[in-house]
Design a protein around this motif. Structure first.
Motif, PDB file in Angstrom:
ATOM      1  N   ASP A   1      11.252  -7.225   2.664  1.00 48.70           N
ATOM      2  CA  ASP A   1      11.741  -6.942   4.020  1.00 48.70           C
ATOM      3  C   ASP A   1      11.295  -8.015   5.008  1.00 48.70           C
ATOM      4  O   ASP A   1      10.333  -8.753   4.762  1.00 48.70           O
ATOM      5  CB  ASP A   1      11.227  -5.569   4.474  1.00 48.70           C
ATOM      6  CG  ASP A   1      12.265  -4.470   4.266  1.00 48.70           C
ATOM      7  OD1 ASP A   1      13.459  -4.728   4.501  1.00 48.70           O
ATOM      8  OD2 ASP A   1      11.871  -3.356   3.872  1.00 48.70           O
ATOM      9  N   GLU A   2      11.992  -8.075   6.129  1.00 51.29           N
ATOM     10  CA  GLU A   2      11.593  -8.986   7.203  1.00 51.29           C
ATOM     11  C   GLU A   2      10.306  -8.461   7.838  1.00 51.29           C
ATOM     12  O   GLU A   2      10.117  -7.241   7.953  1.00 51.29           O
ATOM     13  CB  GLU A   2      12.689  -9.047   8.275  1.00 51.29           C
ATOM     14  CG  GLU A   2      14.064  -9.451   7.759  1.00 51.29           C
ATOM     15  CD  GLU A   2      14.108 -10.871   7.225  1.00 51.29           C
ATOM     16  OE1 GLU A   2      13.337 -11.719   7.711  1.00 51.29           O
ATOM     17  OE2 GLU A   2      14.905 -11.127   6.295  1.00 51.29           O
ATOM     18  N   PRO A   3       9.434  -9.365   8.280  1.00 52.86           N
ATOM     19  CA  PRO A   3       8.157  -8.918   8.881  1.00 52.86           C
ATOM     20  C   PRO A   3       8.379  -7.930  10.026  1.00 52.86           C
ATOM     21  O   PRO A   3       7.615  -6.956  10.157  1.00 52.86           O
ATOM     22  CB  PRO A   3       7.545 -10.231   9.395  1.00 52.86           C
ATOM     23  CG  PRO A   3       8.157 -11.297   8.565  1.00 52.86           C
ATOM     24  CD  PRO A   3       9.528 -10.832   8.184  1.00 52.86           C
ATOM     25  N   GLU A   4       9.411  -8.139  10.820  1.00 50.26           N
ATOM     26  CA  GLU A   4       9.620  -7.258  11.986  1.00 50.26           C
ATOM     27  C   GLU A   4      10.131  -5.878  11.576  1.00 50.26           C
ATOM     28  O   GLU A   4      10.230  -4.982  12.417  1.00 50.26           O
ATOM     29  CB  GLU A   4      10.590  -7.909  12.986  1.00 50.26           C
ATOM     30  CG  GLU A   4      11.978  -8.203  12.440  1.00 50.26           C
ATOM     31  CD  GLU A   4      12.102  -9.621  11.871  1.00 50.26           C
ATOM     32  OE1 GLU A   4      11.081 -10.161  11.399  1.00 50.26           O
ATOM     33  OE2 GLU A   4      13.220 -10.167  11.908  1.00 50.26           O
ATOM     34  N   ASP A   5      10.464  -5.689  10.299  1.00 51.91           N
ATOM     35  CA  ASP A   5      10.952  -4.378   9.851  1.00 51.91           C
ATOM     36  C   ASP A   5       9.850  -3.513   9.222  1.00 51.91           C
ATOM     37  O   ASP A   5      10.079  -2.347   8.893  1.00 51.91           O
ATOM     38  CB  ASP A   5      12.084  -4.548   8.825  1.00 51.91           C
ATOM     39  CG  ASP A   5      13.379  -5.031   9.470  1.00 51.91           C
ATOM     40  OD1 ASP A   5      13.573  -4.770  10.678  1.00 51.91           O
ATOM     41  OD2 ASP A   5      14.178  -5.672   8.768  1.00 51.91           O
ATOM     42  N   LEU A   6       8.657  -4.098   9.047  1.00 48.61           N
ATOM     43  CA  LEU A   6       7.636  -3.389   8.260  1.00 48.61           C
ATOM     44  C   LEU A   6       7.172  -2.097   8.925  1.00 48.61           C
ATOM     45  O   LEU A   6       6.731  -1.172   8.241  1.00 48.61           O
ATOM     46  CB  LEU A   6       6.430  -4.308   7.994  1.00 48.61           C
ATOM     47  CG  LEU A   6       6.741  -5.539   7.128  1.00 48.61           C
ATOM     48  CD1 LEU A   6       5.480  -6.360   6.885  1.00 48.61           C
ATOM     49  CD2 LEU A   6       7.381  -5.132   5.802  1.00 48.61           C
ATOM     50  N   ALA A   7       7.276  -2.029  10.243  1.00 45.26           N
ATOM     51  CA  ALA A   7       6.806  -0.827  10.946  1.00 45.26           C
ATOM     52  C   ALA A   7       7.868   0.269  11.002  1.00 45.26           C
ATOM     53  O   ALA A   7       7.598   1.364  11.504  1.00 45.26           O
ATOM     54  CB  ALA A   7       6.360  -1.202  12.354  1.00 45.26           C
ATOM     55  N   LEU A   8       9.066  -0.018  10.498  1.00 44.35           N
ATOM     56  CA  LEU A   8      10.124   1.005  10.536  1.00 44.35           C
ATOM     57  C   LEU A   8       9.742   2.191   9.668  1.00 44.35           C
ATOM     58  O   LEU A   8       9.044   2.040   8.661  1.00 44.35           O
ATOM     59  CB  LEU A   8      11.456   0.397  10.054  1.00 44.35           C
ATOM     60  CG  LEU A   8      12.084  -0.630  10.992  1.00 44.35           C
ATOM     61  CD1 LEU A   8      13.341  -1.229  10.376  1.00 44.35           C
ATOM     62  CD2 LEU A   8      12.415   0.004  12.345  1.00 44.35           C
ATOM     63  N   PRO A   9      10.205   3.392  10.051  1.00 42.45           N
ATOM     64  CA  PRO A   9       9.742   4.611   9.365  1.00 42.45           C
ATOM     65  C   PRO A   9      10.501   4.929   8.083  1.00 42.45           C
ATOM     66  O   PRO A   9      10.520   6.072   7.644  1.00 42.45           O
ATOM     67  CB  PRO A   9       9.991   5.686  10.432  1.00 42.45           C
ATOM     68  CG  PRO A   9      11.205   5.201  11.155  1.00 42.45           C
ATOM     69  CD  PRO A   9      11.112   3.690  11.169  1.00 42.45           C
ATOM     70  N   HIS A  10      11.166   3.925   7.481  1.00 42.89           N
ATOM     71  CA  HIS A  10      11.931   4.182   6.261  1.00 42.89           C
ATOM     72  C   HIS A  10      11.052   3.951   5.033  1.00 42.89           C
ATOM     73  O   HIS A  10      10.381   2.924   4.926  1.00 42.89           O
ATOM     74  CB  HIS A  10      13.152   3.257   6.188  1.00 42.89           C
ATOM     75  CG  HIS A  10      14.004   3.313   7.420  1.00 42.89           C
ATOM     76  ND1 HIS A  10      14.583   4.478   7.865  1.00 42.89           N
ATOM     77  CD2 HIS A  10      14.365   2.349   8.301  1.00 42.89           C
ATOM     78  CE1 HIS A  10      15.270   4.228   8.963  1.00 42.89           C
ATOM     79  NE2 HIS A  10      15.153   2.955   9.256  1.00 42.89           N
ATOM     80  N   TRP A  11      11.100   4.891   4.093  1.00 45.23           N
ATOM     81  CA  TRP A  11      10.394   4.687   2.829  1.00 45.23           C
ATOM     82  C   TRP A  11      10.970   3.449   2.143  1.00 45.23           C
ATOM     83  O   TRP A  11      12.193   3.232   2.139  1.00 45.23           O
ATOM     84  CB  TRP A  11      10.564   5.906   1.932  1.00 45.23           C
ATOM     85  CG  TRP A  11       9.713   5.852   0.696  1.00 45.23           C
ATOM     86  CD1 TRP A  11       8.440   6.329   0.552  1.00 45.23           C
ATOM     87  CD2 TRP A  11      10.058   5.280  -0.579  1.00 45.23           C
ATOM     88  NE1 TRP A  11       7.975   6.095  -0.713  1.00 45.23           N
ATOM     89  CE2 TRP A  11       8.947   5.450  -1.432  1.00 45.23           C
ATOM     90  CE3 TRP A  11      11.195   4.636  -1.071  1.00 45.23           C
ATOM     91  CZ2 TRP A  11       8.940   5.004  -2.749  1.00 45.23           C
ATOM     92  CZ3 TRP A  11      11.193   4.182  -2.388  1.00 45.23           C
ATOM     93  CH2 TRP A  11      10.067   4.369  -3.212  1.00 45.23           C
TER      94      TRP A  11
END
Lengths: 227, 227
Positions: free
Chosen positions: B185-195
Motif C-alpha cells: 500500500d501507499e504510505p498515506e493509506d496505512l492509517a485507513l481502517p480497512h483490513w
C-alpha cells in the motif's frame, strides 16, 4: 414468479458457433448462461490469449464480470492492453478460465483424466474509455477477488485510474466444458489390481496473514470470515 | 561434488528473448531453470494457445515434462493436434502454467493483487512420431498428475496409442513470473481502517473417492497417501 412480469428476453444459453462447437467430447460442452457465469465467478485468474507478430501469447491475468461483459485490467504500459490504443480496432482475444476439481486415476493409463470446469470466450476486446464504466469495471475486478471488498477499500484516485488500462470483452461466443464423476475404465480392466478413483482437490483458504501495521482497532471483516 | 566430474554444461538459466522480457514488473521475471521446472511440475493443467484462422485459441490441457521437453496429448481428432499433421511444419504455440497462491487485499483498490507463480513457454510444437518417445511422453503425462502412477496402471495398448496424438515443445524460450509476500500500500493509506493482508489458498486433497468396483484386496497405494 407470481405477479412479476418477465422482463428479460435473454436466452438461457449462448448460441454455439463454429469456434465453440468442439470437435470431440461434445457431450462435455455446454452453452448454459448460468453455468458459464458460475464458472467465471469462481475463478481468480483467466488465461488471456492474443496474437502478436503472428504468434500466440497466453498470459494469466485477473478479471471481473459485470452481466454479460468481462473486464481485464493492466498497466497502460503492458503489452496486450497497449495494442488496442487510440484508434482501437479491437484486439481479437480468447479468454479461458479453468477450475481443476479432482484427479481421476483409472486402472489404465489411457483413461487417466481430471475433473474440471472451464469456460472459453472468443471475441474482440476493446479499450474502456468511459470513466464511469472504468470505475465500475475496477470495482468488479476487486469484488471478483473477494465479494464485498470494493466497498471496503480506498477507491482508485485519478493518478491510479490513468495508470490503469481496462479492456472489455462481451460474452457472446462462449462455451463451457466440464468433466465430473468417477473413472471410465474399459470393462476388461476392472479386475486389474490397480487402485482407481478420484482425488478431489481441496478448496478454501488457510489462516489469513494480516499486515503487521494495520491501523489500531481494524477488525477482520465479516465478508472474509464467510469466504 | 567430491570425485564427481561435472558433466552437465547446461546453463542454470534460460536466455531471455524479446518475447520473454516483460515490458513491466521486470523484477518479477525469472529465467531460472530450477524455478521454471518446479512451477511446471506442480501444475496439472496448462493453457495452450495457438492461432486458428488468424485468431487466438486458448485451451486447458494436461501436460508432462521430460527434462527440457514438455508433452501435451489429445485425441488425434482434436483441433490443435490435428493441425500439425503429416508434413508437420510445426504449430506455433504459447504454453502457460499458473498457480494462484494467495489473495492480496490492500487498503487501496489499486493495490489489490494475487500471489502467484507462472511460467510462459513460447515455441513451435511438433508431432511425436517415434513410438518410444510417445510411450515415454504418455508415462510422463500420467506421472505428472500423480508421481509414480504410470508404473501402477495398465500401459496404453496399440489401439489407444493410435488414438492419442502427442506434441512436443522444447523449453528454450521460457520465463517465470512470481509474486510473493504481503501488501504494497501507499504510505498515506496505512492509517485507513480497512483490513489488509493475504489470504493463502489452501492446497491439498480431500478424502479420496475410490471406485465402487475395485478388485477385491486392492490397497490404497502409498504414493497417494503421501501426496
Amino acid at each position: 414468479m407470481q405477479g412479476t412480469p418477465e422482463t428479460t428476453t435473454r436466452a438461457a444459453a449462448y448460441t454455439p458457433t463454429d469456434r465453440t462447437i468442439p470437435t470431440r467430447s461434445a457431450q462435455k460442452a455446454s452453452y448454459d448462461r448460468d453455468l458459464v457465469h458460475a464458472i467465471l465467478d469462481e475463478g481468480y485468474v483467466c488465461h488471456l490469449g492474443f496474437v502478436r507478430d503472428g504468434a500466440p501469447v497466453v498470459l494469466p491475468t485477473l478479471y471481473g464480470r459485470v452481466g454479460e461483459t468481462l473486464y481485464v485490467h493492466g498497466s497502460t504500459g503492458s503489452r496486450p492492453l497497449r495494442m488496442t490504443g487510440q484508434a482501437d480496432p479491437g484486439l481479437p482475444v480468447c479468454l479461458t478460465v479453468t477450475h481443476v476439481d479432482g484427479l481421476v486415476l483409472a486402472r489404465s493409463a489411457f483413461h487417466h483424466s481430471i475433473n474440471y470446469r472451464s469456460v472459453v470466450v472468443h471475441g474482440v476486446a476493446h479499450d474502456v474509455t468511459d470513466p464511469a464504466e472504468k470505475l465500475a469495471a475496477l470495482d468488479a475486478l476487486v469484488d471478483h477477488v473477494v465479494p464485498g471488498r470494493a466497498a471496503d477499500s480506498r477507491p482508485a484516485n485519478r493518478k491510479e485510474l490513468a495508470a490503469t488500462a481496462v479492456i472489455r470483452l462481451d460474452l457472446n461466443e462462449v462455451s463451457a466444458k466440464t468433466r465430473t464423476g468417477g473413472v471410465n475404465d474399459e470393462p476388461e480392466d476392472l479386475a486389474l489390481p490397480h487402485w482407481a478413483g478420484v482425488l478431489p482437490l481441496r478448496k478454501g483458504y488457510d489462516a489469513p496473514v494480516p499486515e503487521a501495521d494495520l491501523a489500531p482497532g481494524t477488525a477482520f471483516p465479516g465478508y472474509l470470515a464467510t469466504l
